[in-house]
Design an enzyme around this catalytic site. Structure first.
Site, mmCIF file in Angstrom:
data_model
loop_
_atom_site.group_PDB
_atom_site.id
_atom_site.type_symbol
_atom_site.label_atom_id
_atom_site.label_comp_id
_atom_site.label_asym_id
_atom_site.label_seq_id
_atom_site.Cartn_x
_atom_site.Cartn_y
_atom_site.Cartn_z
ATOM 1 N N ASP A 276 -0.503 -55.547 23.039
ATOM 2 C CA ASP A 276 -1.193 -56.487 23.536
ATOM 3 C C ASP A 276 -0.933 -58.000 23.102
ATOM 4 O O ASP A 276 0.039 -58.095 22.346
ATOM 5 C CB ASP A 276 -3.029 -56.219 23.219
ATOM 6 C CG ASP A 276 -3.358 -56.295 21.815
ATOM 7 O OD1 ASP A 276 -2.402 -56.627 20.963
ATOM 8 O OD2 ASP A 276 -4.404 -56.165 21.511
ATOM 9 N N HIS A 277 -1.713 -58.977 23.484
ATOM 10 C CA HIS A 277 -1.383 -60.363 23.041
ATOM 11 C C HIS A 277 -1.282 -60.426 21.495
ATOM 12 O O HIS A 277 -0.587 -61.111 21.084
ATOM 13 C CB HIS A 277 -2.399 -61.078 23.602
ATOM 14 C CG HIS A 277 -3.857 -60.824 23.175
ATOM 15 N ND1 HIS A 277 -4.508 -59.839 23.576
ATOM 16 C CD2 HIS A 277 -4.563 -61.349 22.083
ATOM 17 C CE1 HIS A 277 -5.690 -59.801 22.810
ATOM 18 N NE2 HIS A 277 -5.794 -60.869 22.173
ATOM 19 N N CYS B 15 -0.941 -53.616 18.119
ATOM 20 C CA CYS B 15 -2.045 -54.523 18.451
ATOM 21 C C CYS B 15 -2.405 -55.127 17.263
ATOM 22 O O CYS B 15 -1.570 -55.225 16.233
ATOM 23 C CB CYS B 15 -3.373 -53.606 19.118
ATOM 24 S SG CYS B 15 -4.225 -52.271 18.074
ATOM 25 N N THR C 164 -4.666 -54.817 14.844
ATOM 26 C CA THR C 164 -4.841 -54.198 13.611
ATOM 27 C C THR C 164 -4.149 -52.726 13.646
ATOM 28 O O THR C 164 -3.721 -51.890 12.648
ATOM 29 C CB THR C 164 -6.203 -53.504 13.448
ATOM 30 O OG1 THR C 164 -6.620 -52.705 14.501
ATOM 31 C CG2 THR C 164 -7.248 -54.768 13.113
ATOM 32 N N GLY D 20 -6.768 -49.836 17.647
ATOM 33 C CA GLY D 20 -7.233 -49.572 18.947
ATOM 34 C C GLY D 20 -6.107 -48.731 19.745
ATOM 35 O O GLY D 20 -6.337 -47.515 20.419
ATOM 36 N N HIS E 42 6.176 -34.975 7.694
ATOM 37 C CA HIS E 42 5.205 -33.920 7.739
ATOM 38 C C HIS E 42 4.371 -33.831 9.051
ATOM 39 O O HIS E 42 3.949 -32.740 9.478
ATOM 40 C CB HIS E 42 4.427 -34.240 6.673
ATOM 41 C CG HIS E 42 4.664 -34.033 5.355
ATOM 42 N ND1 HIS E 42 4.017 -34.095 3.983
ATOM 43 C CD2 HIS E 42 5.922 -33.689 4.925
ATOM 44 C CE1 HIS E 42 4.486 -33.635 3.121
ATOM 45 N NE2 HIS E 42 5.883 -33.687 3.542
ATOM 46 N N HIS F 137 4.610 -27.292 7.849
ATOM 47 C CA HIS F 137 4.092 -28.456 8.714
ATOM 48 C C HIS F 137 4.190 -28.155 10.326
ATOM 49 O O HIS F 137 3.285 -28.578 10.973
ATOM 50 C CB HIS F 137 5.016 -29.766 8.527
ATOM 51 C CG HIS F 137 5.233 -29.999 7.025
ATOM 52 N ND1 HIS F 137 3.888 -30.501 6.081
ATOM 53 C CD2 HIS F 137 6.082 -30.286 6.074
ATOM 54 C CE1 HIS F 137 4.290 -30.703 4.991
ATOM 55 N NE2 HIS F 137 5.767 -30.579 4.728
HETATM 56 C C1 RB5 Z 1 -7.416 -58.064 19.831
HETATM 57 O O1 RB5 Z 1 -8.055 -59.304 19.459
HETATM 58 C C2 RB5 Z 1 -7.589 -56.964 18.964
HETATM 59 O O2 RB5 Z 1 -8.962 -56.328 18.705
HETATM 60 C C3 RB5 Z 1 -6.642 -55.611 19.160
HETATM 61 O O3 RB5 Z 1 -5.410 -56.176 19.047
HETATM 62 C C4 RB5 Z 1 -6.841 -54.602 18.381
HETATM 63 O O4 RB5 Z 1 -6.581 -54.962 16.940
HETATM 64 C C5 RB5 Z 1 -7.671 -53.475 18.375
HETATM 65 O O5 RB5 Z 1 -7.664 -52.645 17.937
#
Ligand code: RB5
Length: 152
Positions: A11-12, A68, A70, A73, A101, A136
């Site tokens: 994503d961005h 993304c 974190t 998502g 594994h 495994h």
């Molecule tokens: C975008 O702001 C953020 O929520 C997304 O990139 C991600 O971290 C979602 O899990």
């Protein structure tokens, strides 16, 4: 074969990291399928993660990388697909184990969590590692059995 083809999407929040990892993969001789996003406008990560996970699930590409902010998502959505084993990693040991594994076929990275140097190292480690099979594989077979019940 091992380094053959890898799809990548973000994503961005992960775009800059995606570009970094795309160049890195290309410098390693990997054929990269870039599935976007291609600008910094805010988007919804499922719109980019789902098409990639779908392609890994149906065998169109053997492996993928999702980024993304974190990585959370993207890993949640990718693991909904049959045959996808997506691993969210933020250290080199976990990246190696993800292959040895868990035979992870999608590596997920948080673009806002790790630096580019570490991300490159994790990606290289995952690509070069080998699934150990044996006990495994037995464990993965149990997950495959579960999938058969869930994906009717
Ligand atoms: C975008 O702001 C953020 O929520 C997304 O990139 C991600 O971290 C979602 O899990």
């Amino acid at each position: 074969m091992k380094k053959s083809k890898i799809a990548i999407a973000s994503d961005h929040a992960g775009r800059e990291m995606k570009e970094e990892l795309k160049s890195f993969l290309q410098s390693m001789g990997v054929e990269v399928v870039d599935m976007g996003v291609n600008d910094d406008k805010s988007v919804d990560y499922p719109d980019y993660g789902i098409p990639l996970a779908q392609r890994v699930s149906n065998g169109d590409v053997p492996r993928g990388v999702l980024v993304c902010g974190t990585g959370i998502g993207m890993s949640i959505l990718a693991n909904k697909f049959k045959g996808v084993r997506a691993a969210l990693v933020s250290d080199v040991y976990t990246a190696r184990m993800a292959k040895e594994h868990n035979d992870a076929n999608i590596l997920v990275i948080g673009g806002r969590i790790v630096g580019k140097g570490l991300a490159r190292e994790m990606l290289k480690t995952w690509i070069e590692a080998t699934f150990e099979g044996g006990r495994h594989q037995t464990r993965l077979d149990k997950i495959t059995e579960l999938e058969k019940k869930c994906h009717k």
